[in-house]
Design an enzyme around this catalytic site. Structure first.
Site, PDB file in Angstrom:
ATOM      1  N   HIS A   1       0.823  -1.218   0.000  1.00 54.03           N
ATOM      2  CA  HIS A   1       0.000   0.000   0.000  1.00 54.03           C
ATOM      3  C   HIS A   1       0.859   1.272   0.000  1.00 54.03           C
ATOM      4  CE1 HIS A   1      -0.001   0.206   4.584  1.00 54.03           C
ATOM      5  NE2 HIS A   1       0.018   1.483   4.290  1.00 54.03           N
TER       6      HIS A   1
ATOM      7  N   ASP B   1      -0.161  -7.582   1.822  1.00 52.58           N
ATOM      8  CA  ASP B   1       0.325  -6.203   1.713  1.00 52.58           C
ATOM      9  C   ASP B   1       1.860  -6.144   1.748  1.00 52.58           C
ATOM     10  OD1 ASP B   1       0.399  -3.453   1.657  1.00 52.58           O
ATOM     11  OD2 ASP B   1      -0.405  -3.178   3.683  1.00 52.58           O
TER      12      ASP B   1
ATOM     13  N   GLN C   1       0.419   5.753  11.690  1.00 53.02           N
ATOM     14  CA  GLN C   1       0.595   6.281  10.345  1.00 53.02           C
ATOM     15  C   GLN C   1       2.044   6.691  10.103  1.00 53.02           C
ATOM     16  OE1 GLN C   1      -2.090   7.084  12.228  1.00 53.02           O
ATOM     17  NE2 GLN C   1      -3.653   6.134  10.961  1.00 53.02           N
ATOM     18  N   GLY C   2       2.544   6.326   8.931  1.00 54.99           N
ATOM     19  CA  GLY C   2       3.932   6.645   8.593  1.00 54.99           C
ATOM     20  C   GLY C   2       4.892   5.519   8.940  1.00 54.99           C
ATOM     21  N   ASP C   3       4.451   4.574   9.791  1.00 48.44           N
ATOM     22  CA  ASP C   3       5.274   3.401  10.130  1.00 48.44           C
ATOM     23  C   ASP C   3       5.072   2.269   9.128  1.00 48.44           C
ATOM     24  OD1 ASP C   3       6.321   4.485  12.541  1.00 48.44           O
ATOM     25  OD2 ASP C   3       4.488   3.931  13.613  1.00 48.44           O
ATOM     26  N   SER C   4       4.066   2.390   8.285  1.00 48.05           N
ATOM     27  CA  SER C   4       3.728   1.324   7.342  1.00 48.05           C
ATOM     28  C   SER C   4       4.935   0.820   6.566  1.00 48.05           C
ATOM     29  CB  SER C   4       2.686   1.818   6.338  1.00 48.05           C
ATOM     30  OG  SER C   4       1.435   1.846   6.948  1.00 48.05           O
TER      31      SER C   4
HETATM   32  C1  4AZ Z   1      -1.704   3.289   8.669  1.00 50.23           C
HETATM   33  O1  4AZ Z   1      -2.748   3.801   8.334  1.00 50.23           O
HETATM   34  C2  4AZ Z   1      -1.667   2.488   9.907  1.00 50.23           C
HETATM   35  N1  4AZ Z   1      -2.024   0.865  14.571  1.00 50.23           N
HETATM   36  C3  4AZ Z   1      -0.524   1.796  10.243  1.00 50.23           C
HETATM   37  C4  4AZ Z   1      -0.521   1.052  11.408  1.00 50.23           C
HETATM   38  C5  4AZ Z   1      -1.635   0.990  12.191  1.00 50.23           C
HETATM   39  C6  4AZ Z   1      -2.765   1.691  11.874  1.00 50.23           C
HETATM   40  C7  4AZ Z   1      -2.786   2.435  10.716  1.00 50.23           C
HETATM   41  C8  4AZ Z   1      -1.607   0.155  13.440  1.00 50.23           C
HETATM   42  O2  4AZ Z   1      -0.674   3.422   8.003  1.00 50.23           O
END
Ligand code: 4AZ
Length: 276
Positions: free
Chosen positions: A83, A136, A230-233
């Protein structure tokens, strides 16, 4: 999730609504929507396999253009979340992002430490389903090799590190408040691998996603508090010295009963694995 940056606002609104309903005794910790929630700064020299994905054209230069995380699994291979390569995240089709780079060895995004390496090829998991978030993962090929010392081994099927209760660490430069305050330095938080039964109960199917045990795992703390955000993805979840997951999605960040969901590494197709 598909829209990591947009989704943080959903979290802010939900938290504000909860606070309004329970002004004196909110069960949600004050930090519930903050950082690699409940984590602390770590040295990138002690976890050299964690990398930042960067595009200054798309995200600006103040934080080295960081927008997602990744992990080195071969000298020229980095795994990240599929993603992270979507138009929703990049704001443009991938083939128009010509300055996509991996930054290795830079804990503080405000410096020029470490190395920036161009991504020469992106392979998105052919089984990735943007609707359910299943599968993913994407493999990035680097234009130049990193030293072998950067490579983190991947857990295979049946690896004991997947056992529920196992302690694992998640790494990233994600949002620190849920309102777009991204970390400048690398953080990590300790979470526990949860059983498929617990994960299925947390995510039986909603607009956020549906938990699928074959391709996902979930981790967190029952009372919330420690989590990715968010941003850790695309960043790594590491247990017993091996890569077990990639940050993928979840409902908010650090909320009790809503653990983080990760791409299960043992299910990553062979075509995305490094050859050497
Ligand atoms: C995101 O939207 C996201 N708490 C990444 C990790 C988590 C939630 C959302 C896990 O990128």
């Amino acid at each position: 999730m598909r829209r990591p940056f947009a989704r943080s606002w959903t979290g802010v609104l939900a938290t504000a609504a909860a606070a309004a309903a329970l002004p004196l005794a909110s069960p949600v910790p004050a930090s519930a929507d903050s950082v690699i929630v409940g984590g602390s700064p770590v040295k990138v020299s002690e976890s050299p396999w964690v990398v930042a994905l960067s595009s200054r054209d798309r995200f600006g230069g103040t934080r080295s253009g960081q927008f997602c995380g990744g992990v080195v699994t071969g000298s020229t291979t980095v795994l990240t979340a599929a993603h992270c390569m979507s138009e929703d995240v990049l704001g443009a089709p991938l083939d128009r992002v010509t300055d996509l780079k991996v930054i290795a060895g830079r804990g503080d995004l405000g410096t020029s430490e470490g190395k920036e390496i161009l991504v020469s090829h992106v392979k998105i998991n052919p089984e990735y389903d943007a609707h359910s978030n299943s599968g993913d993962v994407a493999a990035l090929t680097l234009a130049e090799p990193l030293p072998e010392g950067y490579v983190l081994p991947m857990a295979g099927e049946g690896d004991p590190a997947y056992k529920p209760g196992t302690q694992a660490d998640v790494y990233g430069w994600g949002d620190t408040t849920g309102a777009g305050d991204y970390a400048r330095t690398l953080h990590a938080a300790q979470v526990r691998v949860l059983s498929d039964a617990v994960c299925e109960k947390a995510y039986p199917g909603s607009t956020d996603g549906t938990y699928k045990a074959k391709t996902m795992l979930c981790a967190g703390e029952m009372l919330g508090g420690r989590d990715a955000c968010q941003g850790d993805s695309g960043g790594p979840l590491v247990a017993q010295g091996r890569l077990i997951g990639l940050v993928s999605w979840g409902s908010g960040c650090g909320r009790p009963g809503s653990p983080g969901v990760y791409t299960r590494i043992s299910d990553v197709p062979r075509v995305l694995r490094a050859r050497a």
